[in-house]
Design a protein around this motif. Structure first.
Motif, PDB file in Angstrom:
ATOM      1  N   ILE A   7       0.858  -1.183   0.000  1.00 64.41           N
ATOM      2  CA  ILE A   7       0.000   0.000   0.000  1.00 64.41           C
ATOM      3  C   ILE A   7       0.896   1.234   0.000  1.00 64.41           C
ATOM      4  O   ILE A   7       1.752   1.384   0.868  1.00 64.41           O
ATOM      5  CB  ILE A   7      -0.909   0.022   1.244  1.00 64.41           C
ATOM      6  CG1 ILE A   7      -1.711  -1.276   1.336  1.00 64.41           C
ATOM      7  CG2 ILE A   7      -1.860   1.224   1.200  1.00 64.41           C
ATOM      8  CD1 ILE A   7      -2.373  -1.481   2.693  1.00 64.41           C
ATOM      9  N   ILE A  18      -6.558   1.401   4.865  1.00 65.80           N
ATOM     10  CA  ILE A  18      -6.570   0.349   3.842  1.00 65.80           C
ATOM     11  C   ILE A  18      -5.969  -0.939   4.392  1.00 65.80           C
ATOM     12  O   ILE A  18      -6.482  -2.042   4.156  1.00 65.80           O
ATOM     13  CB  ILE A  18      -5.801   0.814   2.590  1.00 65.80           C
ATOM     14  CG1 ILE A  18      -6.540   1.971   1.913  1.00 65.80           C
ATOM     15  CG2 ILE A  18      -5.614  -0.347   1.606  1.00 65.80           C
ATOM     16  CD1 ILE A  18      -5.799   2.564   0.736  1.00 65.80           C
ATOM     17  N   LEU A  51      -1.238  -1.291  -4.401  1.00 66.88           N
ATOM     18  CA  LEU A  51      -2.194  -0.185  -4.404  1.00 66.88           C
ATOM     19  C   LEU A  51      -1.370   1.086  -4.266  1.00 66.88           C
ATOM     20  O   LEU A  51      -0.659   1.251  -3.270  1.00 66.88           O
ATOM     21  CB  LEU A  51      -3.175  -0.306  -3.241  1.00 66.88           C
ATOM     22  CG  LEU A  51      -4.212  -1.433  -3.311  1.00 66.88           C
ATOM     23  CD1 LEU A  51      -4.785  -1.706  -1.927  1.00 66.88           C
ATOM     24  CD2 LEU A  51      -5.328  -1.063  -4.265  1.00 66.88           C
ATOM     25  N   ASP A  53      -1.036   5.460  -4.709  1.00 66.62           N
ATOM     26  CA  ASP A  53      -1.608   6.779  -4.897  1.00 66.62           C
ATOM     27  C   ASP A  53      -0.872   7.506  -6.029  1.00 66.62           C
ATOM     28  O   ASP A  53       0.275   7.181  -6.345  1.00 66.62           O
ATOM     29  CB  ASP A  53      -1.491   7.570  -3.588  1.00 66.62           C
ATOM     30  CG  ASP A  53      -2.171   8.924  -3.670  1.00 66.62           C
ATOM     31  OD1 ASP A  53      -3.203   9.019  -4.359  1.00 66.62           O
ATOM     32  OD2 ASP A  53      -1.679   9.877  -3.048  1.00 66.62           O
ATOM     33  N   ILE A  77      -3.030  -1.406  -8.849  1.00 64.03           N
ATOM     34  CA  ILE A  77      -4.256  -0.617  -8.808  1.00 64.03           C
ATOM     35  C   ILE A  77      -3.901   0.798  -8.376  1.00 64.03           C
ATOM     36  O   ILE A  77      -3.265   0.991  -7.340  1.00 64.03           O
ATOM     37  CB  ILE A  77      -5.288  -1.216  -7.832  1.00 64.03           C
ATOM     38  CG1 ILE A  77      -5.653  -2.644  -8.256  1.00 64.03           C
ATOM     39  CG2 ILE A  77      -6.548  -0.341  -7.767  1.00 64.03           C
ATOM     40  CD1 ILE A  77      -6.591  -3.346  -7.265  1.00 64.03           C
ATOM     41  N   LEU A  79      -4.728   4.455  -6.924  1.00 63.48           N
ATOM     42  CA  LEU A  79      -5.664   5.173  -6.058  1.00 63.48           C
ATOM     43  C   LEU A  79      -5.481   6.664  -6.292  1.00 63.48           C
ATOM     44  O   LEU A  79      -4.356   7.156  -6.280  1.00 63.48           O
ATOM     45  CB  LEU A  79      -5.388   4.862  -4.586  1.00 63.48           C
ATOM     46  CG  LEU A  79      -5.639   3.441  -4.099  1.00 63.48           C
ATOM     47  CD1 LEU A  79      -5.011   3.264  -2.721  1.00 63.48           C
ATOM     48  CD2 LEU A  79      -7.128   3.168  -4.025  1.00 63.48           C
ATOM     49  N   TYR A 104     -13.019   5.881  -1.392  1.00 61.71           N
ATOM     50  CA  TYR A 104     -13.365   4.567  -1.909  1.00 61.71           C
ATOM     51  C   TYR A 104     -14.285   3.831  -0.945  1.00 61.71           C
ATOM     52  O   TYR A 104     -14.316   4.095   0.259  1.00 61.71           O
ATOM     53  CB  TYR A 104     -12.096   3.736  -2.126  1.00 61.71           C
ATOM     54  CG  TYR A 104     -11.322   3.495  -0.850  1.00 61.71           C
ATOM     55  CD1 TYR A 104     -11.595   2.403  -0.051  1.00 61.71           C
ATOM     56  CD2 TYR A 104     -10.341   4.384  -0.438  1.00 61.71           C
ATOM     57  CE1 TYR A 104     -10.914   2.192   1.128  1.00 61.71           C
ATOM     58  CE2 TYR A 104      -9.648   4.187   0.737  1.00 61.71           C
ATOM     59  CZ  TYR A 104      -9.941   3.092   1.520  1.00 61.71           C
ATOM     60  OH  TYR A 104      -9.266   2.903   2.692  1.00 61.71           O
ATOM     61  N   LEU A 109     -13.110  -1.912  -2.733  1.00 63.13           N
ATOM     62  CA  LEU A 109     -11.660  -2.062  -2.737  1.00 63.13           C
ATOM     63  C   LEU A 109     -11.268  -3.523  -2.591  1.00 63.13           C
ATOM     64  O   LEU A 109     -10.456  -4.050  -3.354  1.00 63.13           O
ATOM     65  CB  LEU A 109     -11.042  -1.232  -1.618  1.00 63.13           C
ATOM     66  CG  LEU A 109      -9.519  -1.321  -1.465  1.00 63.13           C
ATOM     67  CD1 LEU A 109      -8.821  -0.634  -2.620  1.00 63.13           C
ATOM     68  CD2 LEU A 109      -9.080  -0.704  -0.142  1.00 63.13           C
ATOM     69  N   VAL A 113      -9.381  -5.947  -5.376  1.00 63.93           N
ATOM     70  CA  VAL A 113      -8.137  -6.629  -5.035  1.00 63.93           C
ATOM     71  C   VAL A 113      -8.275  -8.124  -5.297  1.00 63.93           C
ATOM     72  O   VAL A 113      -7.411  -8.752  -5.920  1.00 63.93           O
ATOM     73  CB  VAL A 113      -7.757  -6.362  -3.562  1.00 63.93           C
ATOM     74  CG1 VAL A 113      -6.678  -7.340  -3.100  1.00 63.93           C
ATOM     75  CG2 VAL A 113      -7.265  -4.927  -3.394  1.00 63.93           C
TER      76      VAL A 113
END
Length: 233
Positions: A7, A18, A51, A53, A77, A79, A104, A109, A113
């Motif tokens: 993350i 998250i 994940l 940003d 993914i 964000l 989200y 989420l 995933v």
């Protein structure tokens, strides 16, 4: 379930939230707070999904994504608080497999995933030794067991999502697939406003396999209907 997820976000509270959500589902989480830290953690072979940003210090998420793609072929993914289609297309065109906007929904989420990990696992090791059935179509060959696509004999580096699309099209040469059907089959989700997402992935595949991506010989659009793999002798 012990899949490790990285993350990456410069907001520690978002990373923490998250991580709590995913750890409740049985995932193991690694944390990073800028793009440079993301690069270091992404090399850990235990990491199965990232994940990340977009807006971060030291190295932004999209730049980190490009550099990660050079080393790893795992699901990524993006964000971001940006919800405009242009931002979504930019993220996908740089190699993201999916895109979630903030704020989200935790259940969404987790679902995304799971979907990405299922797709990645179903592909197996796409770098495994060639074996099994091979589909030959002109310059392209596709091994349906190892999920390796070759153009003029050279292996094509595809993301898990791109590989799924190639698998679908190579197994069904000449058949026209609407964008909605491609999305349902590849993403395993109901198709809603999916045209741009599918278009970007098709464009990326063309850039990797076509001699002239602007005038493709293989992956063609049938206007108003969908996409098909042109069959060559």
């Amino acid at each position: 379930m012990n899949d490790t997820i990285l993350i990456v976000d410069d907001d520690p509270e978002i990373v923490r939230a998250i991580a709590i959500t995913l750890e409740r589902e049985g995932y193991r989480c690694l944390r990073a707070y800028n793009g440079m830290e993301a690069l270091d953690h992404a090399l850990d072979p235990a990491v199965r999904l990232i994940l990340i940003d977009v807006m971060m210090p030291r190295l932004d998420g999209l730049s980190a994504l490009i550099r990660i793609r050079e080393k790893r072929n795992l699901p990524i993914i993006v964000l971001s608080a940006k919800s405009e289609d242009t931002d979504k297309i930019l993220g996908l065109s740089m190699g993201a497999d999916d895109y979630i906007t903030k704020p989200y929904n935790p259940q969404e989420l987790v679902a995304r995933v799971r979907s990405q990990l299922r797709r990645y696992t179903s592909l197996g090791d796409i770098h495994a030794e060639d074996r099994g059935s091979v589909i030959v179509n002109g310059r392209l060959t596709y091994d349906t067991d190892s999920h390796i696509l070759r153009a003029d004999g050279d292996a094509v580096k595809l993301t898990p999502t791109e590989t799924k699309i190639v698998d679908l099209l190579m197994r069904n040469p000449g058949r026209i697939f609407p964008a909605e059907e491609i999305y349902r089959r590849v993403w395993n989700e109901d198709a809603f406003s999916c045209e741009n997402t599918v278009m970007v992935h098709i464009r990326r595949i063309r850039e990797k396999v076509e001699l002239n991506p602007k005038e493709p010989d293989y992956i063609k659009v049938v206007w108003g209907i969908g996409y098909k793999m042109e069959q060559h002798g």
